[in-house]
Design an enzyme around this catalytic site. Structure first.
Site, mmCIF file in Angstrom:
data_model
loop_
_atom_site.group_PDB
_atom_site.id
_atom_site.type_symbol
_atom_site.label_atom_id
_atom_site.label_comp_id
_atom_site.label_asym_id
_atom_site.label_seq_id
_atom_site.Cartn_x
_atom_site.Cartn_y
_atom_site.Cartn_z
ATOM 1 N N THR A 87 -4.346 -9.080 4.389
ATOM 2 C CA THR A 87 -5.388 -9.612 3.507
ATOM 3 C C THR A 87 -4.721 -10.286 2.318
ATOM 4 O OG1 THR A 87 -5.590 -7.655 2.074
ATOM 5 C CG2 THR A 87 -6.861 -7.651 4.130
ATOM 6 N N LEU A 95 -2.712 -4.727 1.520
ATOM 7 C CA LEU A 95 -3.566 -4.941 0.350
ATOM 8 C C LEU A 95 -2.683 -5.427 -0.787
ATOM 9 C CD1 LEU A 95 -6.270 -4.692 -1.163
ATOM 10 C CD2 LEU A 95 -5.726 -2.274 -1.550
ATOM 11 N N ILE A 134 1.351 -2.163 0.760
ATOM 12 C CA ILE A 134 1.047 -2.867 -0.481
ATOM 13 C C ILE A 134 1.790 -4.201 -0.474
ATOM 14 C CG2 ILE A 134 1.195 -2.838 -2.987
ATOM 15 C CD1 ILE A 134 -0.804 -0.841 -1.879
ATOM 16 N N LYS A 135 1.044 -5.282 -0.692
ATOM 17 C CA LYS A 135 1.655 -6.613 -0.722
ATOM 18 C C LYS A 135 2.138 -6.922 -2.137
ATOM 19 C CE LYS A 135 0.062 -10.168 1.610
ATOM 20 N NZ LYS A 135 -0.872 -11.205 2.142
ATOM 21 N N VAL A 136 3.403 -7.322 -2.219
ATOM 22 C CA VAL A 136 4.031 -7.641 -3.499
ATOM 23 C C VAL A 136 4.699 -9.010 -3.363
ATOM 24 C CG1 VAL A 136 5.753 -6.946 -5.206
ATOM 25 C CG2 VAL A 136 4.452 -5.199 -3.957
#
Length: 372
Positions: free
Chosen positions: A43, A107, A138-140
């Site tokens: 996403t 996310l 977790i998207k970073v």
């Protein structure tokens, strides 16, 4: 006729869907795609903004938030975290069946903090608490500030999807930050065998920018290399990935149970109609990779994608030649990568602002008194 998704899986490629909405979850559509062979979901703020704008499924929650006088930022976090948590539950059997290799949902941290290490780490921890599922990533963003954040987040035992990678130099920095994160996690007492990570290397945007510059040159030499930069860039990224796996540093982590940070090909929807609409999937087949695809590309691959095996590991020399030709033409790949990173962050920041504005409008319409 062979199923292209099964052929991709046979070659070691995991196909993830680059989209999510509450409609997909509650209608069973997401589960249907999993039955077809999809093994993950990604996403981003633009996806959530579109989902909220186009769906009526969020009304009940928004009414509750309005009655509580909830602020927009908190409401947006809860809405998006709810969807990701629900998608994690749908994909949990995949996560279990693959022993944690696949079955993830990504996310993204608030892109406003792309240049703030500490805020990015804090946001990642908050989102991990909110979703509270083992198959969350977790998207970073892979900005200079994001690199130490990646290490710190992994060091807390949280799985990470590193996004917005455009250059080989930055990708090598990401590989270093990943290994440092696992080393930190191990010192912190985490089981590094249960920590997953992917490195999202963006594809189509590279060709779009390079082709504009090649078209401006207008020469036969420029036309000859048109449409070759993005795949060459990804091929050389995979070469760097393989080199990392041969290193002593990785060997020590692997002995402790660590799993590689898989290359993920992102932005694989073809933007130039002159190109085959499946090229960024079928031409980037390599073992141990992920390809996250929008629905249109996914349907094209199923309909007419021609999967003919590994198209990456034997192409290193050709990819280096493409980069040599681009350099000879004066195409500065470092300048292109920096431009695409700036634009990518700006686009996600704008999408997040639009998401917040949509939530604010919805809360106001339902009687909320707190819209900040």
């Amino acid at each position: 006729m062979s199923d292209p998704l099964q052929l991709l899986a046979d070659e070691g490629v995991s196909i993830w869907l680059d989209d999510l909405s509450r409609d997909r979850i509650e209608s069973g559509e997401l589960a249907g795609w999993i039955d077809r062979g999809i093994v993950g979901v990604t996403t981003n703020p633009a996806i959530f903004e579109a989902a909220l704008r186009e769906s009526e499924q969020y009304g009940a929650q928004l009414r509750e938030f309005a009655q509580l006088g909830m602020g927009t930022a908190d409401a947006a976090r809860i809405l998006t975290s709810w969807d990701v948590r629900a998608a994690c539950d749908v994909l949990r059997p995949v996560h279990t069946a693959t022993d944690g290799v696949d079955g993830y949902v990504s996310l993204e941290v608030d892109p406003a903090w792309a240049h703030d290490t500490e805020r990015t780490v804090s946001e990642a921890i908050l989102l991990s608490w909110l979703v509270d599922r083992p198959n969350l990533m977790i998207k970073v963003p892979a900005t200079p500030a994001g690199l130490p954040a990646i290490t710190a987040i992994l060091g807390r035992g949280i799985s990470v999807n590193v996004t917005l990678i455009f250059s080989l130099g930055r990708y090598r920095d990401v590989l270093d930050a990943f290994q440092a994160g696992l080393e930190l996690a191990r010192r912190n007492g985490h089981d590094i065998a249960r920590i997953a990570s992917v490195a999202s290397f963006f594809i189509s945007r590279v060709d779009t920018e390079v082709d504009v510059r090649l078209d401006a040159l207008g020469s036969d030499a420029a036309r000859a290399v048109r449409g070759r930069a993005a795949i060459a860039n990804a091929v050389l990224a995979y070469e760097a990935y393989e080199q990392t796996l041969r290193g002593e540093r990785w060997a020590a982590l692997a002995e402790a149970g660590a799993r590689p940070q898989r290359p993920l090909w992102a932005s694989t929807g073809v933007k130039d109609p002159a190109y085959d609409d499946t090229r960024y999937v079928v031409d980037l087949v390599a073992p141990g990779t992920v390809n996250t695809v929008p629905e249109g590309t996914l349907r094209a691959v199923i309909d007419h994608g021609k999967v003919v095996g590994d198209r990456v590991t034997g192409q290193y020399d050709d990819a280096h030649r493409v980069f040599g030709e681009l350099d000879a033409l004066g195409i500065d790949m470092n300048d292109i990568s920096a431009k695409l990173e700036r634009e990518g962050i700006a686009k996600f920041q704008q999408a997040w602002r639009e998401l917040i504005a949509g939530v604010e409008s919805a809360l106001t319409a339902r009687g909320s008194v707190a819209v900040s």
